[in-house]
Motif scaffolding. Structure first.
Motif, PDB file in Angstrom:
ATOM      1  N   LEU A  19       0.920  -1.013   0.137  1.00 33.65           N
ATOM      2  CA  LEU A  19       0.005   0.045   0.103  1.00 33.65           C
ATOM      3  C   LEU A  19       0.824   1.234  -0.154  1.00 33.65           C
ATOM      4  CD1 LEU A  19      -2.724  -0.609   2.568  1.00 33.65           C
ATOM      5  CD2 LEU A  19      -3.283  -0.242   0.145  1.00 33.65           C
ATOM      6  N   VAL A  20       0.522   2.339  -0.934  1.00 33.20           N
ATOM      7  CA  VAL A  20       1.142   3.534  -0.861  1.00 33.20           C
ATOM      8  C   VAL A  20       0.243   4.535  -0.533  1.00 33.20           C
ATOM      9  CG1 VAL A  20       3.248   2.831  -2.089  1.00 33.20           C
ATOM     10  CG2 VAL A  20       1.049   3.519  -3.348  1.00 33.20           C
ATOM     11  N   VAL A  21       0.602   6.038  -0.413  1.00 30.44           N
ATOM     12  CA  VAL A  21      -0.318   7.093  -0.426  1.00 30.44           C
ATOM     13  C   VAL A  21       0.079   8.106  -1.301  1.00 30.44           C
ATOM     14  CG1 VAL A  21      -1.404   8.657   1.299  1.00 30.44           C
ATOM     15  CG2 VAL A  21      -1.091   6.301   1.861  1.00 30.44           C
ATOM     16  N   VAL A  22      -0.961   8.224  -2.247  1.00 34.56           N
ATOM     17  CA  VAL A  22      -0.353   9.136  -3.302  1.00 34.56           C
ATOM     18  C   VAL A  22      -1.445  10.251  -3.256  1.00 34.56           C
ATOM     19  CG1 VAL A  22      -0.172   9.474  -5.820  1.00 34.56           C
ATOM     20  CG2 VAL A  22      -0.008   7.104  -4.705  1.00 34.56           C
ATOM     21  N   SER A  23      -0.939  11.719  -3.465  1.00 39.14           N
ATOM     22  CA  SER A  23      -1.699  12.827  -3.634  1.00 39.14           C
ATOM     23  C   SER A  23      -2.643  12.942  -4.784  1.00 39.14           C
ATOM     24  CB  SER A  23      -0.866  14.072  -3.231  1.00 39.14           C
ATOM     25  OG  SER A  23      -0.245  14.009  -2.064  1.00 39.14           O
ATOM     26  N   ASP A  24      -3.718  13.745  -4.643  1.00 39.30           N
ATOM     27  CA  ASP A  24      -4.523  13.659  -5.914  1.00 39.30           C
ATOM     28  C   ASP A  24      -3.915  14.065  -7.099  1.00 39.30           C
ATOM     29  OD1 ASP A  24      -3.987  16.222  -4.548  1.00 39.30           O
ATOM     30  OD2 ASP A  24      -5.681  17.160  -5.024  1.00 39.30           O
ATOM     31  N   ASP A  25      -2.997  15.401  -7.111  1.00 38.35           N
ATOM     32  CA  ASP A  25      -2.417  15.722  -8.255  1.00 38.35           C
ATOM     33  C   ASP A  25      -1.363  14.601  -8.895  1.00 38.35           C
ATOM     34  OD1 ASP A  25      -1.079  16.351  -6.018  1.00 38.35           O
ATOM     35  OD2 ASP A  25       0.216  18.076  -6.703  1.00 38.35           O
ATOM     36  N   PHE A  26      -0.893  13.473  -7.960  1.00 39.29           N
ATOM     37  CA  PHE A  26      -0.137  12.818  -8.796  1.00 39.29           C
ATOM     38  C   PHE A  26      -0.759  11.433  -9.202  1.00 39.29           C
ATOM     39  CE2 PHE A  26       4.542  14.089  -8.501  1.00 39.29           C
ATOM     40  CZ  PHE A  26       4.340  15.357  -7.819  1.00 39.29           C
ATOM     41  N   VAL A  27      -2.112  11.203  -8.623  1.00 38.82           N
ATOM     42  CA  VAL A  27      -2.585   9.931  -9.170  1.00 38.82           C
ATOM     43  C   VAL A  27      -2.556   9.660 -10.568  1.00 38.82           C
ATOM     44  CG1 VAL A  27      -4.695   8.573  -9.136  1.00 38.82           C
ATOM     45  CG2 VAL A  27      -4.026  10.054  -7.369  1.00 38.82           C
ATOM     46  N   LYS A  28      -2.809  10.606 -11.574  1.00 39.38           N
ATOM     47  CA  LYS A  28      -2.838  10.267 -12.797  1.00 39.38           C
ATOM     48  C   LYS A  28      -1.533  10.069 -13.290  1.00 39.38           C
ATOM     49  CE  LYS A  28      -7.090  12.381 -14.573  1.00 39.38           C
ATOM     50  NZ  LYS A  28      -7.837  13.545 -14.412  1.00 39.38           N
ATOM     51  N   ILE A  29      -0.565  10.683 -12.763  1.00 43.35           N
ATOM     52  CA  ILE A  29       0.911  10.410 -13.008  1.00 43.35           C
ATOM     53  C   ILE A  29       1.214   9.152 -12.926  1.00 43.35           C
ATOM     54  CG2 ILE A  29       3.395  11.098 -12.615  1.00 43.35           C
ATOM     55  CD1 ILE A  29       2.404  14.012 -12.165  1.00 43.35           C
ATOM     56  N   PHE A  30       1.133   8.590 -11.741  1.00 43.14           N
ATOM     57  CA  PHE A  30       1.154   7.067 -11.187  1.00 43.14           C
ATOM     58  C   PHE A  30       0.312   6.125 -12.307  1.00 43.14           C
ATOM     59  CE2 PHE A  30       3.491   6.783  -7.246  1.00 43.14           C
ATOM     60  CZ  PHE A  30       3.929   8.459  -7.080  1.00 43.14           C
ATOM     61  N   VAL A  31      -0.617   6.346 -12.604  1.00 43.20           N
ATOM     62  CA  VAL A  31      -1.727   5.492 -13.053  1.00 43.20           C
ATOM     63  C   VAL A  31      -1.127   5.440 -14.780  1.00 43.20           C
ATOM     64  CG1 VAL A  31      -3.926   5.331 -14.256  1.00 43.20           C
ATOM     65  CG2 VAL A  31      -3.852   5.991 -11.885  1.00 43.20           C
ATOM     66  N   ASN A  32      -0.832   6.793 -15.243  1.00 41.04           N
ATOM     67  CA  ASN A  32      -0.259   6.795 -16.828  1.00 41.04           C
ATOM     68  C   ASN A  32       1.119   6.099 -16.806  1.00 41.04           C
ATOM     69  OD1 ASN A  32      -2.364   8.020 -17.518  1.00 41.04           O
ATOM     70  ND2 ASN A  32      -1.277  10.288 -17.393  1.00 41.04           N
ATOM     71  N   GLN A  33       1.794   5.849 -15.577  1.00 39.14           N
ATOM     72  CA  GLN A  33       3.019   5.116 -15.693  1.00 39.14           C
ATOM     73  C   GLN A  33       3.040   3.465 -15.349  1.00 39.14           C
ATOM     74  OE1 GLN A  33       6.571   7.289 -14.695  1.00 39.14           O
ATOM     75  NE2 GLN A  33       5.371   9.340 -14.707  1.00 39.14           N
ATOM     76  N   ASN A  34       1.692   3.182 -15.151  1.00 38.76           N
ATOM     77  CA  ASN A  34       1.272   1.853 -14.897  1.00 38.76           C
ATOM     78  C   ASN A  34       1.952   1.419 -13.520  1.00 38.76           C
ATOM     79  OD1 ASN A  34      -0.110   1.362 -17.235  1.00 38.76           O
ATOM     80  ND2 ASN A  34       1.806   1.158 -18.464  1.00 38.76           N
ATOM     81  N   LEU A  35       1.921   2.483 -12.746  1.00 32.89           N
ATOM     82  CA  LEU A  35       2.624   2.103 -11.387  1.00 32.89           C
ATOM     83  C   LEU A  35       1.609   1.725 -10.299  1.00 32.89           C
ATOM     84  CD1 LEU A  35       4.867   5.023 -11.300  1.00 32.89           C
ATOM     85  CD2 LEU A  35       5.568   2.533 -11.794  1.00 32.89           C
ATOM     86  N   LEU A  36       0.128   1.593 -10.591  1.00 35.52           N
ATOM     87  CA  LEU A  36      -0.749   1.294  -9.797  1.00 35.52           C
ATOM     88  C   LEU A  36      -1.611   0.255 -10.180  1.00 35.52           C
ATOM     89  CD1 LEU A  36      -2.086   4.780  -8.572  1.00 35.52           C
ATOM     90  CD2 LEU A  36      -0.240   3.336  -7.786  1.00 35.52           C
ATOM     91  N   GLU A  37      -2.203  -0.946  -9.239  1.00 35.26           N
ATOM     92  CA  GLU A  37      -3.119  -1.837  -9.483  1.00 35.26           C
ATOM     93  C   GLU A  37      -4.613  -1.377  -9.409  1.00 35.26           C
ATOM     94  OE1 GLU A  37      -2.479  -5.330  -9.984  1.00 35.26           O
ATOM     95  OE2 GLU A  37      -0.726  -5.367  -9.346  1.00 35.26           O
ATOM     96  N   LYS A  38      -5.433  -1.879 -10.141  1.00 35.45           N
ATOM     97  CA  LYS A  38      -6.678  -1.421  -9.975  1.00 35.45           C
ATOM     98  C   LYS A  38      -7.041  -1.983  -8.709  1.00 35.45           C
ATOM     99  CE  LYS A  38      -8.015  -0.807 -14.912  1.00 35.45           C
ATOM    100  NZ  LYS A  38      -8.930  -1.089 -15.700  1.00 35.45           N
ATOM    101  N   VAL A  39      -8.017  -1.361  -7.803  1.00 38.26           N
ATOM    102  CA  VAL A  39      -8.430  -1.666  -6.405  1.00 38.26           C
ATOM    103  C   VAL A  39     -10.169  -1.947  -6.681  1.00 38.26           C
ATOM    104  CG1 VAL A  39      -6.521  -0.820  -5.435  1.00 38.26           C
ATOM    105  CG2 VAL A  39      -8.500   0.542  -5.613  1.00 38.26           C
ATOM    106  N   ASP A  40     -10.596  -1.432  -7.621  1.00 35.18           N
ATOM    107  CA  ASP A  40     -12.189  -1.284  -7.840  1.00 35.18           C
ATOM    108  C   ASP A  40     -13.050  -1.261  -6.597  1.00 35.18           C
ATOM    109  OD1 ASP A  40     -12.291  -1.366 -10.549  1.00 35.18           O
ATOM    110  OD2 ASP A  40     -11.911  -3.655 -10.385  1.00 35.18           O
ATOM    111  N   ALA A  41     -12.613  -0.142  -5.990  1.00 33.73           N
ATOM    112  CA  ALA A  41     -12.905   0.240  -4.413  1.00 33.73           C
ATOM    113  C   ALA A  41     -14.457   0.246  -4.383  1.00 33.73           C
ATOM    114  CB  ALA A  41     -12.406   1.613  -3.804  1.00 33.73           C
ATOM    115  N   SER A  42     -15.096   0.773  -5.385  1.00 36.36           N
ATOM    116  CA  SER A  42     -16.477   0.995  -5.293  1.00 36.36           C
ATOM    117  C   SER A  42     -17.184  -0.660  -5.145  1.00 36.36           C
ATOM    118  CB  SER A  42     -17.185   1.376  -6.635  1.00 36.36           C
ATOM    119  OG  SER A  42     -16.740   0.671  -7.803  1.00 36.36           O
ATOM    120  N   GLN A  43     -16.578  -1.638  -5.211  1.00 45.18           N
ATOM    121  CA  GLN A  43     -16.907  -2.889  -4.988  1.00 45.18           C
ATOM    122  C   GLN A  43     -16.770  -3.275  -3.490  1.00 45.18           C
ATOM    123  OE1 GLN A  43     -19.012  -4.256  -7.371  1.00 45.18           O
ATOM    124  NE2 GLN A  43     -18.205  -2.613  -8.486  1.00 45.18           N
TER     125      GLN A  43
END
Ligand code: SPD
Length: 350
Positions: free
Chosen positions: A83-107
């Protein structure tokens, strides 16, 4: 960056703890241990103990000082963190660089507990990758004993009165320093306008003789000990500093402050995704979210958590920005802005 490691295994003696190797995430020998990587001084030990007690899952904690440090660490390869903690303004940067797993939190069962306004966040509209951790504002704190005059502007931080010469602390992160400087000047966050960036560098260069250090860690201690008498700061840390030294004051400036939300996410290659998801769901419980708020001093996004807040926090000025305070969230810097910020930062720090 200084990493700390804390093994919160219920029932382990101090002697046994001392015999354990430090910060060795993702080893076969510790399968079933949840490895959390979070900002410094931002994870309630009580919360981790409660998680271990309720689930039997042990937890380790390492820390970092900025989104930039976390990004560099994840880009360098497998870290062994769940688990890591990423600030709002960096989330897209991490996602675009394929650094995050999908968590599908809405489920997840506790997703319904999130306040509706935080269920869909601009940086992750369907909670595909993240859930909220804590949110707050960025501004600055000064010691009213050192400077008793009224302060209502970010100008006091960026163009300090002479009493603050060599006394100012600034964050050690380009995005945090430059975006606040842009806000002060009335420019957009993540600006790429060459003239406005030139003015921003000039502003920061002129501020430099007043700056004792650029470092995002240890600010509460430096302010309370008097090692610095003014510092860029996040609202929750400011509340904790003021509780320890009553002459400190966090400023809600007329130019506004930078708003942010930090978010729990699972890095690609996490050794134990199932346990990471258990923790994410655990954090969307009102009582657990409040335990974290009570420790760190920030707002959480879980409805019904307020009744568990300590009264001193619930009524703290840092926790309750004035209704007319302008809180500006960063849109997240694009590649050009990030490059421009890095260039300004290199010039400033040379
Ligand atoms: N004590 C650490 C608090 C971390 C706050 N994160 C703020 C991110 C702002 N971009």
């Amino acid at each position: 960056m200084k990493a700390q490691n804390l093994l919160l295994a219920c029932g382990l003696t101090a002697g046994l703890l001392a015999a354990l190797p430090l910060a060795q995430p993702a080893q076969a020998a510790d399968a079933g241990v949840l490895h959390i990587f979070n900002w410094t001084d931002y994870t309630s030990p009580e919360l981790l103990k409660k998680f271990t007690k309720e689930t039997g899952i042990k937890v380790t904690l390492d820390t970092y000082d900025s989104n930039e440090t976390l990004l560099a660490k994840l880009k360098a390869g497998t870290t062994g963190y769940d688990l890591v903690v990423v600030s709002d303004d960096f989330v897209k940067i991490f996602v675009n660089q394929n650094l995050l797993e999908k968590v599908d939190a809405s489920q997840m069962p506790n997703f319904k507990n999130l306040e509706p306004r935080w269920q869909k966040r601009d940086w992750d509209p369907t909670a595909e990758y993240t859930v909220p951790w804590q949110w707050g504002t960025t501004s600055f704190t000064y010691d009213t004993k050192v400077y008793p005059q009224p302060v209502d502007s970010l100008g006091t931080l960026f163009k300090p009165p002479s009493v603050f010469k060599g006394q100012v602390g600034m964050f050690g992160s380009p995005s945090e320093v430059i975006n606040l400087a842009l806000l002060y000047q009335g420019y957009p966050l993540c600006d790429t306008d060459p003239d406005q960036l030139k003015a921003t560098l000039a502003l920061l260069e002129a501020q430099k003789p007043f700056v004792k250090l650029y470092n995002s860690d240890g600010i509460i201690d430096r302010l309370t000990s008097g090692e610095v008498t003014m510092s860029e700061q996040w609202s929750g840390d400011a509340e904790r500093a003021r509780m320890a030294k009553h002459s400190l004051r966090y400023v809600f400036a007329k130019e506004g402050g930078v708003g942010w939300m930090d978010n729990l996410a699972i890095p690609v290659g996490a050794p134990d995704v199932a346990n990471a998801k258990k923790f994410i769901n655990f954090m969307m419980d009102p009582e657990n979210a409040a335990i974290e708020s009570n420790f760190a001093g920030y707002q959480n996004a879980v409805a019904g958590s307020n009744k568990y807040l300590q009264p001193a926090l619930a009524s703290a000025p840092e926790f309750n920005p004035p209704a007319d305070y302008k809180i500006v969230f960063s849109p997240g810097c694009n590649a050009k802005a990030t490059k421009d910020f890095d260039r300004i930062w290199t010039l400033l720090r040379k």
